[in-house]
Design an enzyme around this catalytic site. Sequence first.
Site, short mmCIF file in Angstrom:
data_model
loop_
_atom_site.label_atom_id
_atom_site.label_comp_id
_atom_site.label_asym_id
_atom_site.label_seq_id
_atom_site.Cartn_x
_atom_site.Cartn_y
_atom_site.Cartn_z
N GLU A 308 6.71 -3.88 38.79
CA GLU A 308 5.57 -3.43 39.61
C GLU A 308 4.34 -3.69 38.77
OE1 GLU A 308 2.52 -1.93 40.35
OE2 GLU A 308 3.24 0.13 40.23
N CYS A 342 -2.15 2.13 40.93
CA CYS A 342 -1.60 0.82 41.29
C CYS A 342 -1.95 0.46 42.73
CB CYS A 342 -0.08 0.84 41.11
SG CYS A 342 0.46 1.15 39.42
#
Length: 597
Positions: A308, A342
């Site tokens: 990620e 994120c």
Amino acid sequence: MCCVSDLLQCEALLPVVVAVAVGGAAMYFMLFHKTSLPAIPFELKPPAESLPGWKAGKILDQSSIFVEDRPDLIQCFDPATGRSLGQVPATTVDQLNDKLKRARNAQKTWALTTFEQRRQVLRTLNEFVLGHQREICQVACRDSGKTLIDATLGEVLTTNAKLQWTIKNGEDALKNDNRDPGFMMMYKRAKVIYQPRGVVAALVSWNYPFHNTIGPVISALFSGNAIVVKASEHVAWSMAYWEQMVKRALNVCGHDPELVQFVTGFADIGNALTSSPLVDHITFIGSPEVGKLVMKSASVNLTPVTLELGGKDCAIVFADADMAQCIPVLMRGVIQNASQNCIGIERILVQEGAYDKFVAEMERRIKTVRLGAVLDDGDAGVDCGAMVLSNCFGRLESLIADAVAKGARCLVGGHPYAHPRHPRGQYFEPTLLVDVTPEMDITRNETFGPIMVIMKFKDEQDSLDRVHSSPYGLGSSVFSGDRARGRRVALKLRTGMANVNDFGVNYICQALPFGGVGISGFGRFAGPEGLRALCVEKAFTEDRFPFVKTPIPPIVDYPIQDTEKGYQFTQQIVAFAYSDSWWASIKAGLRLGKLSM
């Protein structure tokens, strides 16, 4: 004919009715209710440094995690004040290898536990988190400079959501998955069995020290694995508290606390972990640049990885959007945790007809955002906390300057903020940058800072073209009063996740996988996909009936007597089993009979 109320009015029958009701309830409970192992309470004293008003630490002259001439130590400090939190020893490679071996030894027993035993550990953790929200939030705030509200939403709420989903749905995701064996193998049972990989590793980012650390632990434990967690060196101080929490939960439930290991350190220990032959899977949360290094390191042993790698998440706002709902949501999407998210909103695209009013309202709001240290400023009022990394400030200013030079307007902020009460704190002014276009560097580089970037678009295709000018593809949002258009545009976005008329809520829906496309990475955590990624998906067959087994016909048994006849036989087997029509299968069956004679 009497009704239930008539019976209840008859005192003589009341004991009978009660007895029947109680007996029926007891029978139902025994037949249908699964026995649950309860959460076991425990206490854990938080570190003194996390208490509001703590000032025992020295204000550092220079906020740096590096200790001069001591590569074996990590300097910890509160980014909101610059106050020292002490020094933490960096894990050595020998210590890492020892922890990996201890984890693997503990996992052999843990792999044999039932799902209910694993649920008990998660219930114990869940109850501890629920009962100690403030302490957990204060520890996270002290180590990362965020506000209590941001800690509650980003650290605690998300962790409880993951715990509860896993408790309620984890077994369904990992139970044996029966599959159709097909016509030719109808006498077989076919299934997928999800078996733990062994020892998994998680290298996690610093923006949410509690949740990013505990999230991988939850999935690893429930899937039957041991785990070694390497937290970022920038939040090494809080790791001891999180580790004690997990180990205590395992211990009070009667399991080996060596199952979970935490390590701290710099790039060398991360490389040693990702290249270790003792690691069976790697989850990495970080930047694309470091993600490539993790892949290279993992390739030494062909260790599978989930990456990620951040995003440049967009929010497309059509003129018919409900602005009263949209604007507050996007403010939180940018300002929450100083946009160190994120899936933070890094680009807002607003349709022409609504652009000017939207910009004016955001300018008014952003000018009112207050920066500060929530554990030290008391009732002074803090909307946005500090930033964990101060060495990014020059890069942020450069991106803003590039945009302005190419025609953008910086209406608010744009520079580091010298806090009057916390001159050593790491703050960046909440910033509003408008009239941004795709050729500006800031549209293609993740800022990870409280910078609201607003772009203008004409129509659906124009919005998609502008969004796709970035190589990232993690999350996205579309705001529109037309539900069909919102859904249509969201499904055209090249992203791993999309929300219509909202921001980031897909992560609260823990049933959904989390991950991106492009340079945002690959693989998924959360949801059934996340649990299964930590398992070996073993394809398994067995005989459906003990008296029916796979025979090898003499015509193709070794040594083969007539290879041409054997070939014709196998050819007709294919036609018999896989022809579209019954008649073709019947003809193939007759030919098989002749060839077998």
